[in-house]
Motif scaffolding. Structure first.
Motif, PDB file in Angstrom:
ATOM      1  N   GLN B   4      -7.213  -9.915 -43.225  1.00  0.00           N
ATOM      2  CA  GLN B   4      -8.436  -9.292 -42.760  1.00  0.00           C
ATOM      3  C   GLN B   4      -9.239  -8.744 -43.934  1.00  0.00           C
ATOM      4  N   PRO B   5     -10.552  -8.864 -43.862  1.00  0.00           N
ATOM      5  CA  PRO B   5     -11.353  -8.185 -44.881  1.00  0.00           C
ATOM      6  C   PRO B   5     -11.100  -6.675 -44.788  1.00  0.00           C
ATOM      7  N   MET B   6     -11.015  -6.011 -45.944  1.00  0.00           N
ATOM      8  CA  MET B   6     -10.643  -4.605 -45.958  1.00  0.00           C
ATOM      9  C   MET B   6     -11.686  -3.730 -45.274  1.00  0.00           C
ATOM     10  N   THR B   7     -12.911  -4.250 -45.155  1.00  0.00           N
ATOM     11  CA  THR B   7     -13.971  -3.433 -44.561  1.00  0.00           C
ATOM     12  C   THR B   7     -13.828  -3.327 -43.049  1.00  0.00           C
ATOM     13  N   ALA B   8     -13.178  -4.304 -42.408  1.00  0.00           N
ATOM     14  CA  ALA B   8     -13.067  -4.259 -40.950  1.00  0.00           C
ATOM     15  C   ALA B   8     -11.698  -4.758 -40.517  1.00  0.00           C
ATOM     16  N   PRO B   9     -10.655  -3.982 -40.783  1.00  0.00           N
ATOM     17  CA  PRO B   9      -9.347  -4.451 -40.359  1.00  0.00           C
ATOM     18  C   PRO B   9      -9.166  -4.282 -38.852  1.00  0.00           C
ATOM     19  N   LEU B  10      -8.323  -5.104 -38.291  1.00  0.00           N
ATOM     20  CA  LEU B  10      -7.909  -4.940 -36.893  1.00  0.00           C
ATOM     21  C   LEU B  10      -9.102  -4.941 -35.927  1.00  0.00           C
ATOM     22  N   VAL B  11      -9.958  -5.955 -36.082  1.00  0.00           N
ATOM     23  CA  VAL B  11     -11.175  -6.009 -35.261  1.00  0.00           C
ATOM     24  C   VAL B  11     -10.896  -6.205 -33.775  1.00  0.00           C
ATOM     25  N   TRP B  13      -8.705  -4.664 -32.126  1.00  0.00           N
ATOM     26  CA  TRP B  13      -8.175  -3.406 -31.587  1.00  0.00           C
ATOM     27  C   TRP B  13      -9.341  -2.476 -31.238  1.00  0.00           C
ATOM     28  N   HIS B  14      -9.228  -1.790 -30.106  1.00  0.00           N
ATOM     29  CA  HIS B  14     -10.169  -0.717 -29.824  1.00  0.00           C
ATOM     30  C   HIS B  14      -9.929   0.431 -30.798  1.00  0.00           C
ATOM     31  N   ASP B  15     -10.940   1.235 -30.976  1.00  0.00           N
ATOM     32  CA  ASP B  15     -10.837   2.364 -31.907  1.00  0.00           C
ATOM     33  C   ASP B  15     -10.157   3.554 -31.224  1.00  0.00           C
ATOM     34  N   THR B  16      -8.862   3.410 -30.996  1.00  0.00           N
ATOM     35  CA  THR B  16      -8.091   4.439 -30.285  1.00  0.00           C
ATOM     36  C   THR B  16      -7.141   5.135 -31.271  1.00  0.00           C
ATOM     37  N   ASP B  17      -6.405   6.097 -30.755  1.00  0.00           N
ATOM     38  CA  ASP B  17      -5.392   6.785 -31.566  1.00  0.00           C
ATOM     39  C   ASP B  17      -4.371   5.808 -32.147  1.00  0.00           C
ATOM     40  N   THR B  18      -4.057   4.767 -31.371  1.00  0.00           N
ATOM     41  CA  THR B  18      -3.050   3.807 -31.828  1.00  0.00           C
ATOM     42  C   THR B  18      -3.501   3.131 -33.117  1.00  0.00           C
ATOM     43  N   LYS B  19      -4.718   2.609 -33.087  1.00  0.00           N
ATOM     44  CA  LYS B  19      -5.252   1.959 -34.286  1.00  0.00           C
ATOM     45  C   LYS B  19      -5.336   2.948 -35.447  1.00  0.00           C
ATOM     46  N   GLN B 157      -3.581 -11.725 -30.342  1.00  0.00           N
ATOM     47  CA  GLN B 157      -4.489 -11.718 -31.487  1.00  0.00           C
ATOM     48  C   GLN B 157      -4.458 -10.390 -32.257  1.00  0.00           C
ATOM     49  N   PRO B 158      -4.407  -9.241 -31.570  1.00  0.00           N
ATOM     50  CA  PRO B 158      -4.345  -7.979 -32.339  1.00  0.00           C
ATOM     51  C   PRO B 158      -3.084  -7.884 -33.203  1.00  0.00           C
ATOM     52  N   ARG B 307      -5.374  -0.613 -23.031  1.00  0.00           N
ATOM     53  CA  ARG B 307      -6.221   0.417 -23.628  1.00  0.00           C
ATOM     54  C   ARG B 307      -6.536   0.126 -25.099  1.00  0.00           C
ATOM     55  N   ASP B 308      -5.582  -0.500 -25.814  1.00  0.00           N
ATOM     56  CA  ASP B 308      -5.710  -0.624 -27.274  1.00  0.00           C
ATOM     57  C   ASP B 308      -6.208  -1.987 -27.745  1.00  0.00           C
ATOM     58  N   PHE B 309      -6.098  -3.002 -26.904  1.00  0.00           N
ATOM     59  CA  PHE B 309      -6.477  -4.356 -27.341  1.00  0.00           C
ATOM     60  C   PHE B 309      -7.881  -4.687 -26.841  1.00  0.00           C
ATOM     61  N   ARG B 310      -8.791  -4.926 -27.767  1.00  0.00           N
ATOM     62  CA  ARG B 310     -10.141  -5.366 -27.403  1.00  0.00           C
ATOM     63  C   ARG B 310     -10.077  -6.751 -26.760  1.00  0.00           C
ATOM     64  N   GLN B 311      -9.278  -7.620 -27.366  1.00  0.00           N
ATOM     65  CA  GLN B 311      -8.949  -8.886 -26.710  1.00  0.00           C
ATOM     66  C   GLN B 311      -7.458  -9.118 -26.890  1.00  0.00           C
ATOM     67  N   VAL B 312      -6.871  -9.894 -25.995  1.00  0.00           N
ATOM     68  CA  VAL B 312      -5.435 -10.175 -26.081  1.00  0.00           C
ATOM     69  C   VAL B 312      -5.217 -11.487 -26.830  1.00  0.00           C
ATOM     70  N   PHE B 313      -5.796 -12.566 -26.308  1.00  0.00           N
ATOM     71  CA  PHE B 313      -5.623 -13.880 -26.931  1.00  0.00           C
ATOM     72  C   PHE B 313      -6.930 -14.300 -27.604  1.00  0.00           C
TER      73      PHE B 313
END
Lengths: 320, 320
Positions: B4-11, B13-19, B157-158, B307-313
């Motif tokens: 992942q580009p360092m500017t946007a890791p884990l795209v 993932w929702h921006d939750t406590d987990t991430k 995917q996450p 809650r944490d995955f913006r998309q699954v697959f």
């Protein structure tokens, strides 16, 4: 372990056919324009330890480590002094002990089984970290009985240079030894530059003990892997899943590992260390008859310590 | 697998406590000025596969692979059609099959043993390269029964992004799965970017068969390692010899591996994937009751797919 400057690799090797064969092999597998080119991920080199990377006479170095532990038990418990293998350890009966190994390579494991019984009893309940820590202290402080060297200096300097030369050329070096895996993990990185996940050896079974701080891995008094003979090829597949392109050994137990290298489609260099140097190290072929014969039959590369090594040990001490 | 580009890791993932917990942990162990700094060689991350990296419902993907092989045998030999597990494979009796796994996680291995008997019979004499090649063809071509995806696209995917993010930060990722090691080696690098020597799984025993071209490693009809429960911690020590600092799993069989991470002195992030997303994947806790309870007790990080995955697959297909 330092890597060798590219201008003068393998300085402790005489300029013989053996050295030239090694240099030519490495040059061919790293040359992308060569038909023998091998990608870095596949540049797997496997090295036996006892008799290949370091001295194995008059007995395996690990055997001295074990005997001191058995003797310490006999010191505390006199009833053990009339029971093998504690008796041999207590009396320093090297004839009994050496016989166990020689007979093993002649196909007779009866004495080795008795010795193993003692080793397994030592293992029960030992935390793996403690075994490693003890091994490290042992090789750094105890001395070889005749060479006048601490055990950590009983490494073949030319083989150490070979490890460094291979690493500098993108090879991934593994130890694949009949010796104890936990014992070797205690010093493999310090002595050889080989990290702990690349140490393949014999091992007792473990148990995972739950507890605070993540629990612990503890040895059990059961053999899990005897990493010798055909099982060296099996363990290479278990641990690496790739066929080595270079394999080095010195005894009959290394024959399948040497044969396994390369395979149907990849190039391979198979190195057999011949102990023919009584003045500087030892001269013996017992336990190596079969692999020497195979090397001659198949044209594998035989390393003569006498002819090919400019020096054997980095710090050659006085003989006792 | 791209990093992942360092500017946007884990795209994904929702921006939750987990991430945020993941990002904070990685930042702290790679920061040399942090008290939690961990050297690259020790940045070991271990991932369960089924239910953690890819989908495990309605049945393990490898089980479909095995059932097709068993059904093919019953096709050739009608006498097998009235004998388990061939009967269930032939009749596509998923109730019988699913029960084997559910009962296993409830502590009853009776049905699993019958299934294992069939699997072991399939293994006898199989060259490891053939098993891997078959696995690769299978995951690249066969389809999940309900998700409308080929199996190779049934990866979370996450979690794939997490693997890439860790690798970009010097972590060394391993798969530590109850699934078959040879099966997973067939596709682990293509699907996850994890090389074959870092795939730890269950395995049958091997034999080394001498022969021209270096001989062969062939499967035997005996279990060697069942990589589940406490044996995951044991196998991590066997194969790596280091305690992971990150561990991710989803079922009771992952509990010891999660507990083992970190240890007395190192930091650790323990991730538990909770399947609570029936619309996009599946919702179930059977077989995970114990590890969910442990995660709640110890404050381990629970990943809620919903809650944490913006998309699954990556390629969400139509549901069947």
């Amino acid at each position: 372990m330092g890597t060798q400057p590219m201008t003068a690799p393998l300085v402790s090797w005489h300029d013989t056919d053996t050295k030239r064969t090694i240099l030519r092999f490495v040059a061919s597998v790293i040359d992308e324009s060569s038909p023998h080119y091998v990608s870095p991920a596949e540049r797997i080199a496997v090295f036996d330890n006892d008799g290949t990377l370091w001295c194995e006479k008059p007995m395996y170095i690990q055997l001295d480590f074990i005997l001191r532990k058995l003797a310490a038990q006999a010191e505390s418990d006199p009833s053990l002094r009339s029971r093998q293998p504690w008796q041999a350890a207590w009396e320093k009966d090297f004839t009994w002990l050496g016989g166990a190994i020689t007979k093993h390579y002649q196909g007779d494991d009866s004495v080795l089984q008795v010795l193993l019984g003692g080793i397994l009893a030592l293992s029960e309940g030992q935390a793996v970290e403690q075994v490693e820590a003890d091994a490290k202290v042992f090789v750094e402080n105890e001395r070889h009985p005749t060479l006048g060297l601490t055990y950590r200096d009983c490494i073949d300097q030319p083989m150490l240079e070979l490890l460094g030369y291979l690493e500098a050329n993108g090879f991934i070096n593994y130890i694949v030894s009949g010796g104890g895996r936990d014992f070797m993990r205690g010093f493999a990185h310090d002595l050889y530059g080989i990290p702990r996940e690349r140490v393949i050896g014999s091992t007792v079974a473990y148990r995972y003990v739950e507890g605070d701080g993540g629990g612990a891995i503890v040895q059990r008094a059961d053999l899990d892997v005897v990493n010798d003979g055909p099982d060296k090829a099996v363990q290479i597949w278990n641990m690496i899943g790739r066929r080595p392109i270079m394999a080095a050994g010195n005894s009959n137990g290394d024959l399948p590992m040497l044969a396994f290298a390369g395979g149907p489609s990849a190039p391979a260099l198979r190195l057999l260390v011949l102990h023919d140097d009584a003045p500087r190290e030892f001269a013996y072929i017992a336990g190596a008859e079969g692999v020497i014969s195979a090397a001659q039959t198949h044209g594998w590369t035989i390393i003569s310590m006498q002819r090919d090594f400019r020096q054997v040990f980095a710090f050659q001490g006085p003989s006792a």
